[in-house]
Design a protein around this motif. Sequence first.
Motif, PDB file in Angstrom:
ATOM      1  N   LYS A  82     -32.645  63.779   8.801  1.00  0.00           N
ATOM      2  CA  LYS A  82     -33.293  63.481  10.081  1.00  0.00           C
ATOM      3  C   LYS A  82     -33.859  64.723  10.747  1.00  0.00           C
ATOM      4  O   LYS A  82     -33.287  65.785  10.667  1.00  0.00           O
ATOM      5  CB  LYS A  82     -32.266  62.864  11.016  1.00  0.00           C
ATOM      6  N   THR A  83     -34.972  64.520  11.419  1.00  0.00           N
ATOM      7  CA  THR A  83     -35.593  65.675  12.077  1.00  0.00           C
ATOM      8  C   THR A  83     -35.692  65.447  13.583  1.00  0.00           C
ATOM      9  O   THR A  83     -36.623  65.900  14.212  1.00  0.00           O
ATOM     10  CB  THR A  83     -37.008  65.912  11.511  1.00  0.00           C
ATOM     11  N   GLN A  84     -34.745  64.714  14.131  1.00  0.00           N
ATOM     12  CA  GLN A  84     -34.799  64.463  15.576  1.00  0.00           C
ATOM     13  C   GLN A  84     -34.312  65.683  16.355  1.00  0.00           C
ATOM     14  O   GLN A  84     -33.525  66.468  15.844  1.00  0.00           O
ATOM     15  CB  GLN A  84     -33.864  63.304  15.935  1.00  0.00           C
ATOM     16  N   GLN A  89     -30.541  63.095  19.187  1.00  0.00           N
ATOM     17  CA  GLN A  89     -29.374  62.964  18.309  1.00  0.00           C
ATOM     18  C   GLN A  89     -28.109  62.683  19.111  1.00  0.00           C
ATOM     19  O   GLN A  89     -27.302  61.841  18.721  1.00  0.00           O
ATOM     20  CB  GLN A  89     -29.190  64.244  17.500  1.00  0.00           C
ATOM     21  N   ASP A 118     -32.288  59.679   6.928  1.00  0.00           N
ATOM     22  CA  ASP A 118     -33.352  58.812   7.403  1.00  0.00           C
ATOM     23  C   ASP A 118     -33.806  57.996   6.206  1.00  0.00           C
ATOM     24  O   ASP A 118     -33.847  58.518   5.093  1.00  0.00           O
ATOM     25  CB  ASP A 118     -34.516  59.652   7.921  1.00  0.00           C
ATOM     26  N   VAL A 150     -29.903  53.823  13.767  1.00  0.00           N
ATOM     27  CA  VAL A 150     -30.248  55.164  13.269  1.00  0.00           C
ATOM     28  C   VAL A 150     -31.504  55.148  12.387  1.00  0.00           C
ATOM     29  O   VAL A 150     -32.179  56.156  12.253  1.00  0.00           O
ATOM     30  CB  VAL A 150     -29.084  55.866  12.519  1.00  0.00           C
ATOM     31  N   TRP A 151     -31.806  54.009  11.792  1.00  0.00           N
ATOM     32  CA  TRP A 151     -33.002  53.937  10.940  1.00  0.00           C
ATOM     33  C   TRP A 151     -34.176  53.249  11.650  1.00  0.00           C
ATOM     34  O   TRP A 151     -35.228  53.070  11.067  1.00  0.00           O
ATOM     35  CB  TRP A 151     -32.686  53.197   9.632  1.00  0.00           C
TER      36      TRP A 151
END
Length: 400
Positions: A82-84, A89, A118, A150-151
Amino acid sequence: MKILAIETSCDETSVAIVEVSGSRRQPTFHVYEHVVASQVQMHAKFGGVVPNLAKREHQRLLVPLTLRALKKAGMYERLKLKTQNAKVQLKTQNLLQTIFEREPELLSEFKKKIFPLDILDIDAIAVTNGPGLAPALWVGVNFARALALVWNKPVIPMNHMKGHLYAAFIPEAVHNLASFQFPRIQFPVIALLVSGGHTELVLMKKFGSYAIIGETLDDAAGEAFDKVARMMKLGYPGGPAIAAEARKFQDLKIKSLNIKLPRPMINSKDYNFSFSGLKTAVLYALRDMPKRTRMTSIVPAMAKEFQDAVVDVLVSKTMRAAKEYGAKTIAVGGGVSANHLLRERLSQEVKKQLPNSKLFLPHVSLAGDNALMIAIAAVLDGKKKAPNTIGAEANLRLDN
Ligand code: KG4
Ligand code: ZN
């Protein structure tokens, strides 16, 4: 469209990943992965399903089974980290904490192993939201909600009994995990659904329309098998144990003990069932056996007569309903549909009495609880929902 499906309504933890293509009513399914982890042996020690043990096992198994399914489907390699940003997050982590308030073990595994990933390939998460054991259902439902969160995917809540109904139409060959096309269903359908918690006759005039025309007034057929098996110390689950004893009766040519059990409500004008009196009749018949009669012959003889009685009633009412409603299709589902005598007798009767109707029986390996049937029902009759709008409903009915 690719669907990840989850089933945890009772004592089976099951995950499936399927891809759907083709027409809406006769889609083609490709099964990437389907795994059923049965807890039966664990519960057998206690003579039946222990809800809190089931909950614990579902919590323990869902993350590893899902990761394994993603790997087998070749989707794990395509997962990204994930790149949040940190703020998002943190917010998600807090929401997860709320979702898994009552499933702390699952929360910790989820945070470690699923939260950082992800997913690209899944379009929706299907999950059994009822009927079933509440603590067991909630594990699956909350897991689905967390995955969806989350997805960023929708959830498709699915009625467990609809899953059993649609399982009848999965062709035999699917257990090798190939592709298959869903058959064209001719309506009206009469479905006999027989499981550990339910016994119902359902009329389906079209997709999405389910009318319960009859149901048990007390015990479910599977429950009766389980209780009678317990009386004869045959262990849990009772259905296969009774069937095996009944087979012994035939194989060993045990002489008949003249046991005659009632066929409850076989002649009632409605389509309801009642199995609790039958169970009591077994109890009295066992008690009244002459002392000298050997247990080794009583048990197989009783098992055979009991199985005959249940099957007589189920077959008689199903055939009568099918004739009255002009059923072009007869479908059978639920754990008890694994019973060989029931399958054989229904096949014979449909051939004899309704030669122009078609009987669909699930593959024996798909008669019990499994996530594949949930995936398929979700495609044929599911609605996508936002994850925060769904919950487990232990008494969910088919007709609402
Ligand atoms: O559908 P299922 O796996 O779980 C529920 O949704 O309840 O059904 C389980 C029931 C149990 O009561 C079990 O004894 C019964 O199905 N069962 C059978 C057979 N295999 C399982 N009953 C009769 N004959 C069988 N061969
Ligand atoms: Zn079931």
